[in-house]
Design an enzyme around this catalytic site. Structure first.
Site, PDB file in Angstrom:
ATOM      1  N   GLY A 171       0.824  -1.208   0.000  1.00  0.00           N
ATOM      2  CA  GLY A 171       0.000   0.000   0.000  1.00  0.00           C
ATOM      3  C   GLY A 171       0.853   1.250   0.000  1.00  0.00           C
ATOM      4  O   GLY A 171       0.603   2.176  -0.750  1.00  0.00           O
ATOM      5  N   GLY A 223       1.959  -6.218   4.307  1.00  0.00           N
ATOM      6  CA  GLY A 223       3.201  -6.879   3.936  1.00  0.00           C
ATOM      7  C   GLY A 223       4.335  -6.558   4.871  1.00  0.00           C
ATOM      8  O   GLY A 223       5.468  -7.009   4.679  1.00  0.00           O
ATOM      9  N   GLU A 254       8.810   3.954   8.035  1.00  0.00           N
ATOM     10  CA  GLU A 254       9.119   5.083   7.161  1.00  0.00           C
ATOM     11  C   GLU A 254      10.587   5.503   7.206  1.00  0.00           C
ATOM     12  O   GLU A 254      11.112   6.025   6.223  1.00  0.00           O
ATOM     13  CB  GLU A 254       8.282   6.311   7.560  1.00  0.00           C
ATOM     14  CG  GLU A 254       6.937   6.024   8.163  1.00  0.00           C
ATOM     15  CD  GLU A 254       5.843   5.800   7.151  1.00  0.00           C
ATOM     16  OE1 GLU A 254       5.998   6.195   5.997  1.00  0.00           O
ATOM     17  OE2 GLU A 254       4.820   5.194   7.534  1.00  0.00           O
TER      18      GLU A 254
END
Length: 683
Positions: free
Chosen positions: A221, A449, A648
């Site tokens: 995503g 994932g 991130e």
């Protein structure tokens, strides 16, 4: 611990959204606008409806009415067109092939109006958004202009980052149908079923429990599946109109106009420093694209507000509303493009001052968060830089650009820092003990994932002091206890804390039963809250990227032979999935630096490279050696797990390190991503 969902995925047992086809399912193909701005004047579906197998053709003239929660979700509710690719009609047919064939037969006539699609920092109509994704629009401390004027060393540079698109392996897909009880059910590829269900309930005037969205397996995503997109409501509209289950799987090309993108940005950075490189002033001004029909504002200056010490500092964000699709979250939104600019400027300042770029960053390490004055819950950026420099052999580096060659290759190395906030938001988990010794753990978490199936199983098993094989984990279902979507590196911190606290509560209750599980089982449900220390400390993870690159001196071909990332991200719940996330982020940073960028035809308002033939994402052949090192770090304030989040931070700063290495190799400073060969050859 290995991935608990690995076997199901590699054997095809894991079922994704479009794999679910309830009896009687028909298929939807959306039709996108072929103008950038104007109105739909007419829709002629005569030819399409004559094709065998076509069930319906929907447009704004006959689609069911909804109360869209946002302007972008008002799909087929008016004739207004605000960007090319906006859904203006849709075909529903007995097969996906028939739906696509019939879509080509639908004739849409438009009344066009002038459009604005070019991002410029001197354009009329730029404005300061009232609300950012995170944080304040602007910030100001001290007298920045005076400090810049009086600084011994000054730097004034502009950096640009392009439009970029998430391209998860699994395209966006939704299957929707109504039950006999008047409830709306959906299988949907998303990063958070609760928020999707809430938007759908609002649109259709339903109570929250009347919409159920399931999404246990998601094929990537990167942010693009966190928010509700028009195809979700369009599928539900079609199910309403035809009274049958409807399946919609977007094509790769449709994903370039319908599920968001990283907005292009123009970032001006001005630095003032002493001769030894110590900063006295920082100014970071950002202009970014938003859409004409709905505002979107990323916090690209957030890292600048806390990375380095300087008494005078200013950040600003301005938006350019353009007739382009609505941007969305993409791989560390804001922080990622913002750190490319900031860290690139730091590299240029280091050269201007004649100071090593690692040392320059260490000299500007703040004792407290520069804008809030709060202490850091833990901050080990300096340790990451020093450990990375040691492992990389940085001390042997000749700082002179274009000084090393190997045949036709120019060799270079670069460094950049990384950071990402450590946050935790409310989440609820429910843990049930069964008489057979198993436990059910239920929470509407999402695994895109990244390993949520595994780490939540692990956290529960550890807290319950049982074998992980005794944990029955349930996630990805809006009927489960509510939890935030997968985004912002907060998943494990938020979901894991809720699971941990629910498990502890269950153990406490079990003690009341003498340690024996009642015949009907025993259940504990806990709603966890954000960290009580969140208002007292600045909480972030930190890291350092080191890159070794080579550039063909004739063609400009660039290869990254080695990336080393050293991170301080708190406690690792699972070292294997952690490494996967961090190395994946670093590869995304490489891809951002060298490959990814969506080209725009300003005359048509059209993204022109909207497929994998022309939009290149880094693959195995593009990636050299990737080394990930995580420092031992204890942070008792972020959450009971001590985990800071690492979804991130792997990408943040990575592109700047690649750009620095390319400059070191070639002597050509590229400030506009991606670093394509023509930019190097022009330099």
């Amino acid at each position: 611990m290995d991935r608990v969902d690995g076997l199901a995925k590699v054997t095809g047992q894991a079922r994704y959204a479009a794999d679910h086809l309830p009896e009687g399912t028909v298929f939807l193909y959306p039709i996108g606008a072929t103008i950038a701005h104007g109105r739909v004047a007419a829709v002629d579906a005569t030819e399409a409806l004559a094709i065998h197998g076509v069930v319906a053709v929907l447009s704004h003239r006959n689609a069911p009415r909804i109360e869209a929660p946002t302007p972008d979700l008002a799909v087929l509710q008016s004739p207004v067109v605000d960007h090319r690719g906006q859904f203006v009609a849709a075909v529903v047919a007995e097969s996906p092939v028939t739906a696509r064939e019939a879509a080509a037969a639908v004739r849409v006539r438009y009344e066009t109006e002038p459009h604005r699609v070019e991002l410029r920092d001197d354009a009329e109509g730029l404005y300061a958004p009232e609300k950012m994704l995170v944080g304040a629009t602007d910030s100001l401390l001290g007298d920045v202009d005076r400090a810049l004027r009086e600084a011994v060393v000054g730097l004034d540079r502009t950096y640009t980052t392009p439009y970029a698109h998430n391209n998860p392996m699994e395209p966006h897909a939704t299957v929707a149908w109504w039950t006999e009880d008047g409830e709306l059910r959906m299988h949907d590829a998303n990063q958070g079923s609760h928020s999707i269900a809430a938007d759908v309930a609002t649109a259709f005037g339903l109570r929250p429990h009347q919409v159920r969205v399931t999404s246990p397996y998601v094929g990537g995503g990167f942010g693009s599946k966190l928010y509700t997109h028009p195809h979700v409501l369009l599928t539900a509209l079609a199910a309403t109109a035809v009274g049958r289950p409807v399946s919609c799987a977007l094509t790769r090309q449709q994903m370039f106009t319908s599920v968001g993108h990283r907005p292009a940005m123009i970032q001006r950075i001005r630095l003032g420093a002493e001769p030894d490189g110590r900063l006295v002033a920082i100014s970071h001004e950002i202009v970014q694209q938003s859409s004409a029909h709905q505002e979107y504002a990323e916090h690209a200056a957030r890292p600048t507000r806390m990375m380095y010490a300087a008494p005078h500092r200013r950040t600003t964000h301005r938006l350019a509303p353009l007739h382009l699709p609505l941007p969305t979250i993409m791989r560390a939104p804001g922080d990622c493009p913002g750190m490319f600019a900031l860290e690139s400027a730091l590299d240029e300042l280091a050269e201007a001052c004649g100071v090593d770029p690692v040392e320059l960053r260490i000299r500007n390490e703040p004792a407290l968060a520069p804008e809030t004055g709060r202490p850091f819950s833990s901050r080990h950026l300096v340790e990451c830089l020093r450990e990375g420099a040691r492992r990389f052999g940085w001390a042997e580096r000749d700082p002179t650009p274009r000084a090393r060659r190997q045949g036709r290759w120019l060799l270079g190395t670069g460094v950049a820092a990384a950071t990402y906030p450590a946050t935790r938001v409310p989440a609820t988990a429910e843990v049930t003990a069964h008489p057979d010794g198993d436990y059910t753990v239920a929470i509407d978490a999402s695994d895109i994932g990244t390993g949520a199936w595994t780490v939540l199983t692990q956290i529960a098993a550890d807290a319950l002091r049982t074998d992980p094989r005794r944990i029955r984990l349930r996630i990805g279902d809006s009927a489960l206890p509510p939890a935030p979507g997968a985004g912002g590196s907060r998943g494990t911190a938020s979901w894991g804390t809720a699971v941990l606290e629910a498990a502890h509560e269950l153990r406490r209750r079990l003690e009341e039963y003498g340690g024996q599980v009642p015949p009907d089982g025993l259940r504990a449900r806990v709603a966890s809250e954000p960290s009580a220390w969140a208002d007292r400390f600045a909480m972030s993870g930190f890291g350092a990227h080191f890159v070794r690159a080579r550039v063909d001196m004739d063609s400009g071909e660039t290869r990254v032979d080695q990336m080393l990332g050293v991170f301080a991200v708190g406690r690792l719940v699972n070292a294997k999935t952690a490494r996967s996330q961090l190395s994946g982020g670093m590869i995304m940073g490489l891809s951002m630096a060298l490959h990814e960028g969506t080209r725009l035809d300003p005359a048509l308002g059209l993204f022109t490279n909207a497929d994998f033939a022309q939009y290149h994402v880094a693959c195995n052949a593009d990636v050299g050696q990737i080394d990930v090192v995580c420092l031992d770090e204890e942070d008792p304030y972020v959450n009971p797990l001590g985990a800071k989040g690492l979804g991130e931070i792997g990408i943040v700063g990575a592109a700047a390190a690649v750009a620095a290495a390319v400059y070191h190799a070639t002597g050509v400073r590229v400030r506009d991503l991606p670093i394509h060969p023509e930019r190097l050859l022009r330099g």
